[in-house]
Scaffold this active site. Structure first.
Site, PDB file in Angstrom:
ATOM      1  N   ASN A 170      -7.148  -9.927  -7.427  1.00  0.00           N
ATOM      2  CA  ASN A 170      -7.737 -11.127  -6.827  1.00  0.00           C
ATOM      3  C   ASN A 170      -7.831 -11.130  -5.310  1.00  0.00           C
ATOM      4  O   ASN A 170      -8.150 -12.141  -4.717  1.00  0.00           O
ATOM      5  CB  ASN A 170      -6.958 -12.352  -7.313  1.00  0.00           C
ATOM      6  CG  ASN A 170      -6.937 -12.407  -8.835  1.00  0.00           C
ATOM      7  OD1 ASN A 170      -7.983 -12.314  -9.470  1.00  0.00           O
ATOM      8  ND2 ASN A 170      -5.754 -12.505  -9.421  1.00  0.00           N
ATOM      9  N   THR A 171      -7.498 -10.012  -4.677  1.00  0.00           N
ATOM     10  CA  THR A 171      -7.748  -9.855  -3.245  1.00  0.00           C
ATOM     11  C   THR A 171      -8.817  -8.774  -3.131  1.00  0.00           C
ATOM     12  O   THR A 171      -8.577  -7.637  -3.556  1.00  0.00           O
ATOM     13  CB  THR A 171      -6.455  -9.422  -2.501  1.00  0.00           C
ATOM     14  OG1 THR A 171      -5.502 -10.475  -2.601  1.00  0.00           O
ATOM     15  CG2 THR A 171      -6.729  -9.124  -1.038  1.00  0.00           C
TER      16      THR A 171
ATOM     17  N   PHE B 143      -2.911 -14.474  -4.116  1.00  0.00           N
ATOM     18  CA  PHE B 143      -1.764 -14.394  -3.194  1.00  0.00           C
ATOM     19  C   PHE B 143      -1.600 -15.663  -2.350  1.00  0.00           C
ATOM     20  O   PHE B 143      -1.466 -15.602  -1.132  1.00  0.00           O
ATOM     21  CB  PHE B 143      -1.883 -13.187  -2.242  1.00  0.00           C
ATOM     22  CG  PHE B 143      -1.796 -11.836  -2.883  1.00  0.00           C
ATOM     23  CD1 PHE B 143      -1.330 -11.665  -4.173  1.00  0.00           C
ATOM     24  CD2 PHE B 143      -2.161 -10.695  -2.158  1.00  0.00           C
ATOM     25  CE1 PHE B 143      -1.249 -10.400  -4.749  1.00  0.00           C
ATOM     26  CE2 PHE B 143      -2.081  -9.430  -2.721  1.00  0.00           C
ATOM     27  CZ  PHE B 143      -1.632  -9.288  -4.020  1.00  0.00           C
TER      28      PHE B 143
ATOM     29  N   SER C 160      -3.197  -6.066  -7.534  1.00  0.00           N
ATOM     30  CA  SER C 160      -3.680  -7.374  -7.974  1.00  0.00           C
ATOM     31  C   SER C 160      -5.198  -7.403  -7.878  1.00  0.00           C
ATOM     32  O   SER C 160      -5.759  -6.925  -6.894  1.00  0.00           O
ATOM     33  CB  SER C 160      -3.072  -8.477  -7.120  1.00  0.00           C
ATOM     34  OG  SER C 160      -1.718  -8.625  -7.434  1.00  0.00           O
TER      35      SER C 160
ATOM     36  N   ASN D 214      -5.415 -15.281 -14.434  1.00  0.00           N
ATOM     37  CA  ASN D 214      -5.225 -15.915 -13.134  1.00  0.00           C
ATOM     38  C   ASN D 214      -6.046 -15.225 -12.066  1.00  0.00           C
ATOM     39  O   ASN D 214      -6.287 -14.027 -12.121  1.00  0.00           O
ATOM     40  CB  ASN D 214      -3.729 -15.948 -12.769  1.00  0.00           C
ATOM     41  CG  ASN D 214      -3.294 -14.742 -11.957  1.00  0.00           C
ATOM     42  OD1 ASN D 214      -3.463 -14.700 -10.729  1.00  0.00           O
ATOM     43  ND2 ASN D 214      -2.782 -13.719 -12.630  1.00  0.00           N
TER      44      ASN D 214
ATOM     45  N   ASN E  93       0.308  -4.266 -13.461  1.00  0.00           N
ATOM     46  CA  ASN E  93      -0.190  -5.581 -13.075  1.00  0.00           C
ATOM     47  C   ASN E  93      -1.142  -6.108 -14.179  1.00  0.00           C
ATOM     48  O   ASN E  93      -1.200  -5.534 -15.258  1.00  0.00           O
ATOM     49  CB  ASN E  93      -0.911  -5.465 -11.722  1.00  0.00           C
ATOM     50  CG  ASN E  93      -0.708  -6.701 -10.872  1.00  0.00           C
ATOM     51  OD1 ASN E  93      -0.926  -7.817 -11.335  1.00  0.00           O
ATOM     52  ND2 ASN E  93      -0.276  -6.515  -9.636  1.00  0.00           N
TER      53      ASN E  93
ATOM     54  N   LYS F  76       3.513  -0.834  -7.205  1.00  0.00           N
ATOM     55  CA  LYS F  76       3.089  -1.475  -8.467  1.00  0.00           C
ATOM     56  C   LYS F  76       1.620  -1.168  -8.722  1.00  0.00           C
ATOM     57  O   LYS F  76       0.776  -1.398  -7.859  1.00  0.00           O
ATOM     58  CB  LYS F  76       3.300  -2.989  -8.375  1.00  0.00           C
ATOM     59  CG  LYS F  76       2.930  -3.723  -9.665  1.00  0.00           C
ATOM     60  CD  LYS F  76       3.476  -5.135  -9.672  1.00  0.00           C
ATOM     61  CE  LYS F  76       3.047  -5.878 -10.921  1.00  0.00           C
ATOM     62  NZ  LYS F  76       3.574  -7.242 -10.975  1.00  0.00           N
TER      63      LYS F  76
HETATM   64  C1  LIG Z   1      -0.033 -16.529 -12.769  1.00  0.00           C
HETATM   65  C2  LIG Z   1       0.313 -15.120 -12.430  1.00  0.00           C
HETATM   66  C3  LIG Z   1       0.458 -14.751 -11.099  1.00  0.00           C
HETATM   67  C4  LIG Z   1       0.785 -13.434 -10.772  1.00  0.00           C
HETATM   68  N1  LIG Z   1       0.975 -13.102  -9.460  1.00  0.00           N
HETATM   69  C5  LIG Z   1       1.355 -11.854  -9.146  1.00  0.00           C
HETATM   70  C6  LIG Z   1       1.626 -11.502  -7.801  1.00  0.00           C
HETATM   71  O1  LIG Z   1       1.549 -12.327  -6.893  1.00  0.00           O
HETATM   72  N2  LIG Z   1       1.998 -10.219  -7.540  1.00  0.00           N
HETATM   73  C7  LIG Z   1       2.133  -9.272  -8.529  1.00  0.00           C
HETATM   74  O2  LIG Z   1       2.489  -8.123  -8.232  1.00  0.00           O
HETATM   75  N3  LIG Z   1       1.890  -9.584  -9.821  1.00  0.00           N
HETATM   76  C8  LIG Z   1       1.519 -10.850 -10.134  1.00  0.00           C
HETATM   77  N4  LIG Z   1       1.295 -11.165 -11.446  1.00  0.00           N
HETATM   78  C9  LIG Z   1       1.380 -10.100 -12.473  1.00  0.00           C
HETATM   79  C10 LIG Z   1       2.737 -10.064 -13.142  1.00  0.00           C
HETATM   80  O3  LIG Z   1       3.762  -9.750 -12.244  1.00  0.00           O
HETATM   81  C11 LIG Z   1       2.727  -9.007 -14.270  1.00  0.00           C
HETATM   82  O4  LIG Z   1       2.540  -7.732 -13.707  1.00  0.00           O
HETATM   83  C12 LIG Z   1       1.629  -9.264 -15.299  1.00  0.00           C
HETATM   84  O5  LIG Z   1       1.458 -10.639 -15.523  1.00  0.00           O
HETATM   85  C13 LIG Z   1       1.930  -8.576 -16.634  1.00  0.00           C
HETATM   86  O6  LIG Z   1       3.112  -9.067 -17.196  1.00  0.00           O
HETATM   87  P1  LIG Z   1       3.140 -10.208 -18.347  1.00  0.00           P
HETATM   88  O7  LIG Z   1       2.166  -9.790 -19.392  1.00  0.00           O
HETATM   89  O8  LIG Z   1       4.565 -10.247 -18.810  1.00  0.00           O
HETATM   90  O9  LIG Z   1       2.739 -11.489 -17.676  1.00  0.00           O
HETATM   91  C14 LIG Z   1       0.957 -12.475 -11.797  1.00  0.00           C
HETATM   92  C15 LIG Z   1       0.817 -12.853 -13.131  1.00  0.00           C
HETATM   93  C16 LIG Z   1       0.505 -14.160 -13.454  1.00  0.00           C
HETATM   94  C17 LIG Z   1       0.369 -14.540 -14.895  1.00  0.00           C
END
Ligand SMILES: Cc1cc2nc3c(=O)[nH]c(=O)nc-3n(C[C@H](O)[C@H](O)[C@H](O)COP(=O)(O)O)c2cc1C
Length: 350
Positions: A183-184, A120, A181, A116, A248, A219
């Site tokens: 993406n910023t 934000f 993250s 992704n 993350n 985080k």
């Molecule tokens: C579509 C998507 C959007 C995400 N948006 C955020 C976010 O806004 N803030 C954040 O701290 N992590 C975000 N994450 C990261 C997740 O919170 C997590 O740290 C990461 O996906 C690893 O966990 P997973 O393998 O169980 O998905 C996002 C993940 C995905 C897949």
């Protein structure tokens, strides 16, 4: 059953459209007291053995939903009724922003992964504050994850985070500073200790000033070098933070531009958890996230030193009953090992 539905139906639709439809459906569910209570009774963790206390907050079970799904705090109650022990909403920024242009969410079903670059997208801290103020009909543990508004320059980052914290810390069971993250632009630079120290200190002052003193966590990214993981851990201890959420998404992949989550992240996320535990002992609460797919993964994280575990991508590939199934299987596993509580499993690592 869900896998079949996913393959035959969901996969035919654009990933982000499915996401928005799901959040809308869950928001409707959140507004239906009877159905939501029924689901909660049926699916939420009720086994006293699963209860966990961390930084003064009581969680009905150790497994929660990671940030990024409920970005605007629109449906935390329904999510919790489906069986998650807590819901981390956000990332929320001080100002509303649209995020990156679509498409920005990509499935990698063969690897049980997602890429992704959402950036934000959210309605901003004021809108989230209004939503979080609505009284809740269910006992939901809500963490609030805050990030930097894209247009705000790095030099003003602390003030931007503080603006969100002022609105949201009083309404959060715990607050998370997200500096990880991908993406910023420039966000992850804030993980460097010399930038992170003033930022965390400023947010901590706000979190400490709420009526209940809101617990504060940071985080981090899986792509930090090991020494930098140690440096953030040392800083968290120095500043008296309550915990660290690791990790993350990763930018180490050769697919679309964006952060990769799910199965390919599992090994690194676990390695970061182990490193953090070795560094901080039991002085900080560690929340492990990244590549959790089943009860074995959750169990492994608990034994490796996590007090709480989160998942996101696993939910997409395993369906709505995934959190409830994991908690049920955890209950059984505790009994099989002759343990009376999750806390006993966690203590094994201490
Ligand atoms: C579509 C998507 C959007 C995400 N948006 C955020 C976010 O806004 N803030 C954040 O701290 N992590 C975000 N994450 C990261 C997740 O919170 C997590 O740290 C990461 O996906 C690893 O966990 P997973 O393998 O169980 O998905 C996002 C993940 C995905 C897949």
């Amino acid at each position: 059953m869900y896998r079949l539905f996913f393959t035959l139906v969901l996969r035919r639709f654009d990933a982000e459209s499915v996401h928005h439809a799901t959040v809308r459906a869950l928001a409707v569910l959140s507004a239906l007291p009877f159905v939501k209570r029924l689901l909660h009774r049926w699916l939420a963790p009720h086994d006293p053995a699963l209860r966990v206390s961390a930084f003064g907050v009581h969680f009905p079970g150790p497994f929660g939903l990671a940030a990024g799904f409920d970005k605007d705090a629109a449906c935390a109650e329904a999510i919790s009724a489906l069986g998650f022990g807590h819901v981390e909403v956000g990332t929320i920024t001080a100002h509303a922003q649209p995020g990156n242009p679509r498409p920005r969410l990509f499935r990698r079903a063969g690897q049980a992964a997602i890429i992704n670059r959402m950036g934000f997208n959210n309605h901003g801290a004021a809108a989230a504050e209004r939503r979080l103020r609505r009284t809740r009909g269910l006992p939901v543990v809500v963490g609030v994850n805050i990030g930097k508004t894209k247009v705000v320059p790095e030099s003003d980052a602390a003030a931007d985070y503080v603006a969100s914290a002022r609105r949201l810390a009083p309404l959060a069971d715990y607050l998370v500073v997200n500096v990880s993250s991908p993406n910023t632009p420039g966000l992850r630079n804030l993980q460097a200790v010399e930038l992170l120290r003033p930022l965390l200190s400023a947010v901590k002052e706000v979190a400490d000033g709420t009526a209940r003193r809101t617990p504060l966590l940071v985080k981090i990214a899986p792509d930090l070098a090991d020494e930098d993981v140690d440096a953030v851990a040392d800083l968290a201890l120095e500043l008296g933070l309550d915990g660290i959420i690791a990790t993350n998404t990763t930018i180490r992949h050769d697919g679309e531009q964006g952060g990769l989550s799910g199965r390919p992240l599992k090994a690194r996320s676990l390695a970061v958890l182990r490193r953090l535990r070795a560094r901080v002992g039991d002085r900080l609460t560690l929340v492990s996230v990244g590549g959790v797919e089943d009860v074995d993964d959750v169990w492994e994280r608990l034994l490796a030193g996590a007090t709480l575990v989160q998942g996101y991508t696993g939910w997409i590939y395993n369906g709505p009953f995934w959190p409830s199934r994991i908690h049920r299987q955890l209950s059984r596993r505790l009994r099989r090992h002759g343990m009376k509580s999750i806390t006993e499993a966690i203590a094994r690592t201490a």
